[in-house]
Scaffold this active site. Structure first.
Site, PDB file in Angstrom:
ATOM      1  CD  GLU A  56      36.044  25.056  34.387  1.00  0.00           C
ATOM      2  OE1 GLU A  56      36.616  25.938  35.040  1.00  0.00           O
ATOM      3  OE2 GLU A  56      36.337  24.820  33.197  1.00  0.00           O
ATOM      4  CG  ASN A  67      40.524  34.292  34.251  1.00  0.00           C
ATOM      5  OD1 ASN A  67      40.831  33.121  34.366  1.00  0.00           O
ATOM      6  ND2 ASN A  67      39.280  34.723  34.414  1.00  0.00           N
ATOM      7  CG  ASP A  69      41.071  38.386  30.843  1.00  0.00           C
ATOM      8  OD1 ASP A  69      40.938  38.145  32.061  1.00  0.00           O
ATOM      9  OD2 ASP A  69      40.227  38.063  29.989  1.00  0.00           O
ATOM     10  CB  SER A  71      37.964  38.524  33.462  1.00  0.00           C
ATOM     11  OG  SER A  71      38.626  37.354  33.008  1.00  0.00           O
ATOM     12  CG  ASP A  73      37.312  32.158  35.422  1.00  0.00           C
ATOM     13  OD1 ASP A  73      36.746  32.946  34.642  1.00  0.00           O
ATOM     14  OD2 ASP A  73      38.354  31.549  35.134  1.00  0.00           O
ATOM     15  CG  ASN A  80      35.464  35.350  32.165  1.00  0.00           C
ATOM     16  OD1 ASN A  80      35.173  36.333  31.510  1.00  0.00           O
ATOM     17  ND2 ASN A  80      36.661  35.190  32.721  1.00  0.00           N
TER      18      ASN A  80
END
Ligand SMILES: *[C@@H]1O[C@H](CO)[C@@H](O)[C@H](O)[C@H]1NC(C)=O
Length: 149
Positions: A56, A67, A69, A71, A73, A80
């Site tokens: 990750e 991201n 959308d 959002s 991380d 998220n």
């Protein structure tokens, strides 16, 4: 502005940027996970957690990724903001009841606690796509090589 002043300003900025981003050692991460009771949690062992953290973030506890959308991380487990933490810039369910910035803390307490919550909510580590792609069903014992806890 004199050339010398300019150069010292620039190097100050570079140092500040470096201090902000931090990559932990593999065994240091293992130790923190162990201390927070992650070993064996929901059937996941330290080697599982290390593989997850590495795929990750590469153990970059400062990592933030945007991201598609809108959002974000956050941190070593790339947690998220849409579901798990509040970053005050996009809608969040905030299921971990935590400020996303706190997930970047170098003591990893909030990051590990939130990740445990995600792991125990069904699906385990399959909640992380990179885990499924790169860790699931593979031999992982080597992640603990040389780590003496
Ligand atoms: C760690 O993550 C931060 C934020 O995403 C990034 O600026 C930095 O370059 C990363 N550090 C490394 C060593 O990859």
């Amino acid at each position: 502005m004199t050339r010398a002043l300019f150069i010292s300003l620039v190097s100050c900025l570079l140092v500040a940027k470096q201090a902000k981003s931090q990559v932990l050692g593999r065994c240091a991460v293992a130790k923190l996970l162990f201390e927070e009771g992650a070993d064996g949690f929901e059937g996941y062992y330290l080697s599982d957690w290390l593989c997850l953290a590495f795929v990750e973030s590469g153990f970059n506890i400062s990592k933030i990724n945007e991201n598609a959308d809108g959002s974000f991380d956050y941190g070593i487990f790339q947690i998220n903001s849409h579901y798990w933490c509040n970053d005050y810039r996009s809608h969040s369910e905030n299921l971990c009841h935590v400020d996303c910035q706190e997930l970047l803390n170098s003591n990893l307490l909030s990051a590990i606690n939130c990740a445990k919550r995600i792991v125990s909510g069904g699906g385990g580590m399959n909640n992380w796509i990179e885990w499924k792609l790169h860790c699931l069903g593979r031999p992982l014992a080597h992640w603990m090589t040389g780590c003496h806890l």
